[in-house]
Design a protein around this motif. Structure first.
Motif, PDB file in Angstrom:
ATOM      1  N   THR A   8      30.577  74.203  22.845  1.00 16.16           N
ATOM      2  CA  THR A   8      29.424  74.203  21.936  1.00 16.16           C
ATOM      3  C   THR A   8      29.231  72.841  21.272  1.00 16.16           C
ATOM      4  OG1 THR A   8      29.790  76.542  21.455  1.00 16.16           O
ATOM      5  CG2 THR A   8      28.376  75.334  19.937  1.00 16.16           C
ATOM      6  N   SER A   9      30.327  72.247  20.824  1.00 19.70           N
ATOM      7  CA  SER A   9      30.234  71.039  19.991  1.00 19.70           C
ATOM      8  C   SER A   9      30.477  69.736  20.743  1.00 19.70           C
ATOM      9  CB  SER A   9      31.212  71.153  18.811  1.00 19.70           C
ATOM     10  OG  SER A   9      30.914  72.302  18.039  1.00 19.70           O
ATOM     11  N   GLY A  10      31.062  69.808  21.941  1.00 13.66           N
ATOM     12  CA  GLY A  10      31.117  68.618  22.775  1.00 13.66           C
ATOM     13  C   GLY A  10      32.445  67.913  22.904  1.00 13.66           C
ATOM     14  N   THR A  11      32.985  67.419  21.804  1.00 14.56           N
ATOM     15  CA  THR A  11      34.213  66.627  21.878  1.00 14.56           C
ATOM     16  C   THR A  11      35.221  67.108  20.839  1.00 14.56           C
ATOM     17  OG1 THR A  11      33.529  64.966  20.245  1.00 14.56           O
ATOM     18  CG2 THR A  11      32.817  64.618  22.534  1.00 14.56           C
ATOM     19  N   PRO A  12      36.522  66.832  21.076  1.00 12.19           N
ATOM     20  CA  PRO A  12      37.535  67.232  20.106  1.00 12.19           C
ATOM     21  C   PRO A  12      37.291  66.644  18.717  1.00 12.19           C
ATOM     22  CG  PRO A  12      38.567  66.689  22.188  1.00 12.19           C
ATOM     23  CD  PRO A  12      37.121  66.304  22.312  1.00 12.19           C
ATOM     24  N   ALA A  13      36.808  65.405  18.665  1.00 15.43           N
ATOM     25  CA  ALA A  13      36.576  64.768  17.361  1.00 15.43           C
ATOM     26  C   ALA A  13      35.483  65.490  16.577  1.00 15.43           C
ATOM     27  CB  ALA A  13      36.201  63.296  17.557  1.00 15.43           C
ATOM     28  N   VAL A  14      34.429  65.876  17.278  1.00 13.46           N
ATOM     29  CA  VAL A  14      33.337  66.596  16.611  1.00 13.46           C
ATOM     30  C   VAL A  14      33.815  67.965  16.144  1.00 13.46           C
ATOM     31  CG1 VAL A  14      31.072  67.655  16.939  1.00 13.46           C
ATOM     32  CG2 VAL A  14      31.522  65.370  17.854  1.00 13.46           C
ATOM     33  N   VAL A  15      34.566  68.659  17.009  1.00  9.25           N
ATOM     34  CA  VAL A  15      35.078  69.978  16.634  1.00  9.25           C
ATOM     35  C   VAL A  15      35.965  69.880  15.396  1.00  9.25           C
ATOM     36  CG1 VAL A  15      36.568  71.879  17.349  1.00  9.25           C
ATOM     37  CG2 VAL A  15      34.941  70.913  18.971  1.00  9.25           C
ATOM     38  N   MET A  54      43.693  66.495  16.375  1.00 14.56           N
ATOM     39  CA  MET A  54      43.160  66.706  17.731  1.00 14.56           C
ATOM     40  C   MET A  54      43.130  68.204  18.042  1.00 14.56           C
ATOM     41  SD  MET A  54      44.490  65.120  21.329  1.00 14.56           S
ATOM     42  CE  MET A  54      43.651  65.481  22.861  1.00 14.56           C
ATOM     43  N   VAL A  55      42.052  68.654  18.678  1.00 14.09           N
ATOM     44  CA  VAL A  55      41.934  70.061  18.997  1.00 14.09           C
ATOM     45  C   VAL A  55      42.849  70.401  20.158  1.00 14.09           C
ATOM     46  CG1 VAL A  55      40.395  71.875  19.771  1.00 14.09           C
ATOM     47  CG2 VAL A  55      39.558  70.143  18.214  1.00 14.09           C
ATOM     48  N   GLY A  56      43.603  71.472  20.023  1.00 16.02           N
ATOM     49  CA  GLY A  56      44.503  71.912  21.077  1.00 16.02           C
ATOM     50  C   GLY A  56      44.893  73.341  20.841  1.00 16.02           C
ATOM     51  N   PRO A  57      45.783  73.901  21.663  1.00 17.67           N
ATOM     52  CA  PRO A  57      46.209  75.282  21.498  1.00 17.67           C
ATOM     53  C   PRO A  57      46.838  75.474  20.127  1.00 17.67           C
ATOM     54  CG  PRO A  57      46.881  74.435  23.639  1.00 17.67           C
ATOM     55  CD  PRO A  57      46.406  73.258  22.830  1.00 17.67           C
ATOM     56  N   THR A  58      46.590  76.599  19.501  1.00 17.89           N
ATOM     57  CA  THR A  58      47.186  76.926  18.212  1.00 17.89           C
ATOM     58  C   THR A  58      47.855  78.276  18.305  1.00 17.89           C
ATOM     59  OG1 THR A  58      45.314  78.161  17.317  1.00 17.89           O
ATOM     60  CG2 THR A  58      45.244  75.760  17.099  1.00 17.89           C
ATOM     61  N   GLU A  59      48.716  78.560  17.325  1.00 19.46           N
ATOM     62  CA  GLU A  59      49.385  79.846  17.290  1.00 19.46           C
ATOM     63  C   GLU A  59      48.386  80.979  17.126  1.00 19.46           C
ATOM     64  OE1 GLU A  59      52.247  79.780  14.237  1.00 19.46           O
ATOM     65  OE2 GLU A  59      53.473  78.230  15.136  1.00 19.46           O
ATOM     66  N   ALA A  60      47.194  80.646  16.591  1.00 20.31           N
ATOM     67  CA  ALA A  60      46.201  81.681  16.344  1.00 20.31           C
ATOM     68  C   ALA A  60      45.435  82.069  17.604  1.00 20.31           C
ATOM     69  CB  ALA A  60      45.208  81.193  15.292  1.00 20.31           C
ATOM     70  N   ARG A  89      42.021  91.514  19.278  1.00 24.96           N
ATOM     71  CA  ARG A  89      41.501  91.297  20.620  1.00 24.96           C
ATOM     72  C   ARG A  89      40.874  89.916  20.782  1.00 24.96           C
ATOM     73  NH1 ARG A  89      44.275  95.127  23.158  1.00 24.96           N
ATOM     74  NH2 ARG A  89      43.746  97.214  22.486  1.00 24.96           N
ATOM     75  N   LEU A  90      40.394  89.323  19.703  1.00 26.11           N
ATOM     76  CA  LEU A  90      39.720  88.031  19.770  1.00 26.11           C
ATOM     77  C   LEU A  90      40.572  86.955  19.097  1.00 26.11           C
ATOM     78  CD1 LEU A  90      36.059  89.043  18.866  1.00 26.11           C
ATOM     79  CD2 LEU A  90      36.927  88.380  21.102  1.00 26.11           C
ATOM     80  N   PRO A  91      40.551  85.732  19.639  1.00 22.18           N
ATOM     81  CA  PRO A  91      41.305  84.650  18.999  1.00 22.18           C
ATOM     82  C   PRO A  91      40.685  84.246  17.673  1.00 22.18           C
ATOM     83  CG  PRO A  91      39.944  83.794  20.769  1.00 22.18           C
ATOM     84  CD  PRO A  91      39.841  85.294  20.845  1.00 22.18           C
ATOM     85  N   LEU A  92      41.513  83.852  16.738  1.00 14.55           N
ATOM     86  CA  LEU A  92      41.005  83.330  15.462  1.00 14.55           C
ATOM     87  C   LEU A  92      40.268  82.023  15.714  1.00 14.55           C
ATOM     88  CD1 LEU A  92      44.064  84.034  13.154  1.00 14.55           C
ATOM     89  CD2 LEU A  92      41.881  85.260  13.182  1.00 14.55           C
ATOM     90  N   LEU A  93      40.862  81.150  16.530  1.00 14.81           N
ATOM     91  CA  LEU A  93      40.227  79.887  16.898  1.00 14.81           C
ATOM     92  C   LEU A  93      40.265  79.736  18.415  1.00 14.81           C
ATOM     93  CD1 LEU A  93      41.710  77.394  14.260  1.00 14.81           C
ATOM     94  CD2 LEU A  93      39.501  78.573  14.207  1.00 14.81           C
ATOM     95  N   ASP A  94      39.097  79.683  19.021  1.00  8.46           N
ATOM     96  CA  ASP A  94      38.994  79.513  20.464  1.00  8.46           C
ATOM     97  C   ASP A  94      38.521  78.092  20.749  1.00  8.46           C
ATOM     98  OD1 ASP A  94      38.152  79.524  23.169  1.00  8.46           O
ATOM     99  OD2 ASP A  94      37.895  81.698  23.093  1.00  8.46           O
ATOM    100  N   ASP A  95      39.452  77.241  21.146  1.00  9.55           N
ATOM    101  CA  ASP A  95      39.131  75.834  21.362  1.00  9.55           C
ATOM    102  C   ASP A  95      38.137  75.650  22.501  1.00  9.55           C
ATOM    103  OD1 ASP A  95      40.852  75.177  19.322  1.00  9.55           O
ATOM    104  OD2 ASP A  95      42.553  74.773  20.645  1.00  9.55           O
ATOM    105  N   GLY A  96      38.225  76.498  23.534  1.00  6.19           N
ATOM    106  CA  GLY A  96      37.300  76.381  24.652  1.00  6.19           C
ATOM    107  C   GLY A  96      35.860  76.621  24.231  1.00  6.19           C
TER     108      GLY A  96
END
Length: 244
Positions: free
Chosen positions: A151-158, A1-7, A139-146
């Motif tokens: 862009t992709s719609g749902t956590p499953a698609v991401v 599931m997509v969520g906050p990461t250390e990155a 300055r930029l996140p490695l992975l930006d869940d927002g």
């Protein structure tokens, strides 16, 4: 599931840019135009003043005119790079001039500049140059869940797209040395990869791609300075994807 990461790092701030130019009109235009584009700007009318400011402050981008009375852009950048205690010693740098042929541009890139700005320039030119500032992986996140979700719609698609994206990064990492020998082939792969970055929220890697694309647009065939930075960002992104 997509969520906050250390990155996922803190949000970006407006890029902080130092412009050094002995021509008052050019200095005024560049300062005002960069401010319109959302940057905070410090101005220097000569190389000595620019060096002092670059020592004291951490800038996200340096823009140095090629011909100033007390120094040229190459001399100023070389001196700064050899002062490890300077707060902007490793900041991305751009050389600016009203007269730069292709050979001169390649020479400036080989001397350590990340990009070249030909004057008179437009807001579009400066907007592209500013991508060098936001390419900083700190300055930029490695992975930006927002970004990925918008862009992709749902956590499953991401999640599914990031699985494919990871495999794409593995392949490019393995082939990068060979790809770098052919600018046309490399540019084509970077174009596709940048699209994938958008779908997956790989903001830092996208910034490094933009930096490398700037070099390729200038037909720089020598050592591409952003290449190792790109490789490092690619591997950091792979590590973040493996943890997500």
């Amino acid at each position: 599931m997509v969520g906050p990461t250390e990155a996922h790092l803190p949000p970006t701030h407006p890029p902080h840019v130092l412009v050094a130019d002995d021509d008052a009109t050019s200095l005024c235009f560049l300062g005002d135009a960069l401010h319109q584009l959302g940057a905070s700007v410090a101005l220097a009318a000569d190389g000595g003043s620019a060096l002092e400011q670059a020592r004291a402050e951490a800038f996200d981008l340096l823009i140095f005119d090629c011909r100033m009375p007390d120094t040229d852009a190459v001399g100023l950048l070389t001196r700064l790079r050899h002062e490890p205690d300077a707060r902007s010693a490793c900041s991305p740098a751009v050389a600016s001039s009203a007269e730069l042929d292709a050979q001169a541009q390649r020479s400036l890139l080989a001397a350590g500049f990340h990009g070249v700005l030909v004057k008179p320039c437009t807001l579009k030119d400066l907007r592209e140059i500013l991508t060098l500032a936001v390419a900083d992986r700190h300055r930029l996140p490695l992975l930006d869940d927002g970004v990925a979700l918008s862009t992709s719609g749902t956590p499953a698609v991401v999640q599914a797209l990031r699985g494919l994206f990871y495999q794409e990064l593995v392949t490019i990492d393995q082939e990068l040395d060979a790809l770098s020998q052919d600018a046309t082939v490399l540019e084509a792969r970077l174009h596709k990869l940048r699209s994938s970055c958008g779908f997956c929220g790989a903001s830092s890697l996208s910034g490094h791609i933009a930096c490398l694309q700037t070099h390729l647009k200038l037909c720089h065939q020598g050592v591409m300075l952003p290449l190792e930075e790109f490789r490092q960002s690619l591997r950091q992104t792979m590590a973040a994807l493996a943890k997500a």
